[in-house]
Design a protein around this motif. Structure first.
Motif, short mmCIF file in Angstrom:
data_model
loop_
_atom_site.label_atom_id
_atom_site.label_comp_id
_atom_site.label_asym_id
_atom_site.label_seq_id
_atom_site.Cartn_x
_atom_site.Cartn_y
_atom_site.Cartn_z
N GLU A 27 1.48 -1.61 4.48
CA GLU A 27 2.63 -0.83 4.17
C GLU A 27 2.58 0.68 3.99
N THR A 37 -4.00 0.98 5.00
CA THR A 37 -4.70 1.50 3.91
C THR A 37 -5.38 0.53 3.03
N GLY A 109 -6.95 -4.56 -2.47
CA GLY A 109 -6.60 -3.04 -2.72
C GLY A 109 -5.34 -2.89 -2.75
N HIS A 148 0.22 6.61 -5.10
CA HIS A 148 0.60 5.51 -4.00
C HIS A 148 0.13 6.48 -2.91
N GLU A 153 -6.51 6.94 -3.12
CA GLU A 153 -6.71 6.14 -2.08
C GLU A 153 -6.81 7.24 -0.73
ZN LIG Z 1 -2.26 1.52 -1.26
#
Ligand SMILES: [Zn+2]
Length: 235
Positions: A27, A37, A109, A148, A153
């Motif tokens: 995504e 990711t 994740g 996000h 991340e």
């Molecule tokens: Zn993510």
């Protein structure tokens, strides 16, 4: 042992009932971080825990497509329904159990997978020939600024896959990103899709990320997962 790299006699020779099943998503993660990711970070955490764990644990190949329809407006995002996802996880765990790896930690994740994983892991444990639990790495680390494609991340990727973060697009990510997730009114999130509140899909400031923080996050996550494996082995 990593199942994808092993031969079947090597798999047969394992002497453990513990397995890790990394689960991610494919995504959008803003203009600076790769679509993979969530699977890459879940795999990195599973790998680190496998290396640190003072015992034997089998690492299954990752499930790369999850529950991510909320990102459908950004190119490349893939998703399946919750029902399909839960069944896929359930049957994958059943096949691990068939070979004797009957206690499975699903290393997750992606936020959208959390609810379905909790539900299916309980169902597996109650009704199937396996016990399963779900471990979401960003829930066990110091990450109040998760966002996000944000600093958390981005940091983990900078530590584990530095070549995959587009440093020259981080400024753009911040500019067209959102400060928080959703469009909240009276305790209700009116937005179903991330495109409704973030122009480029980013939430948070990836410019605050660093490889040093990523190393720390990886250590924290791996430590928590290793502690869980220790406990399960003794249970
Ligand atoms: Zn993510």
């Amino acid at each position: 042992m990593h199942l994808s790299d092993a031969t079947w006699p090597e798999a047969e020779a394992t002497d453990t009932d513990l397995a890790l099943l990394p689960v991610g998503s494919t995504e959008q993660h803003g203009p600076h971080a790769p679509l993979g990711t969530d699977a890459l970070t879940a795999q990195a955490v599973a790998d680190a825990a496998e290396a640190a764990y003072d015992g034997e644990v089998v690492v299954a190949p990752p499930i790369q497509v999850g529950v991510a329809e909320e990102h459908r407006d950004f190119a490349g995002t893939l998703w399946v329904s919750e029902e399909t996802f839960r069944e896929y996880v359930r049957e994958t765990v059943a096949s691990l159990a068939h070979h004797g790896w009957t206690r499975v930690v699903v290393v997750n994740g992606h936020g959208g997978n959390v609810g379905p994983l909790r539900e299916v892991c309980a169902r597996i444990t109650r009704h199937d020939d396996a016990d399963a639990w779900t471990f979401t790495w960003f829930d066990v680390v110091d990450a109040p600024d998760m966002g996000h494609g944000g600093p958390v991340e981005t940091s983990l990727l900078q530590a584990t896959h530095p070549g995959l973060v587009r440093d020259d697009r981080v400024d753009e990510a911040v500019e067209g990103g959102a400060d928080g997730w959703g469009e909240w009114v009276g305790g209700v999130n009116l937005a179903y899709d991330s495109s409704e509140f973030s122009e480029n899909g980013t939430v948070g400031d990836p410019g605050e990320g660093s490889a040093e923080r990523g190393e720390k996050l990886l250590d924290e996550a791996s430590e928590a997962l290793t502690e869980l494996l220790d406990r399960l082995a003794a249970r």
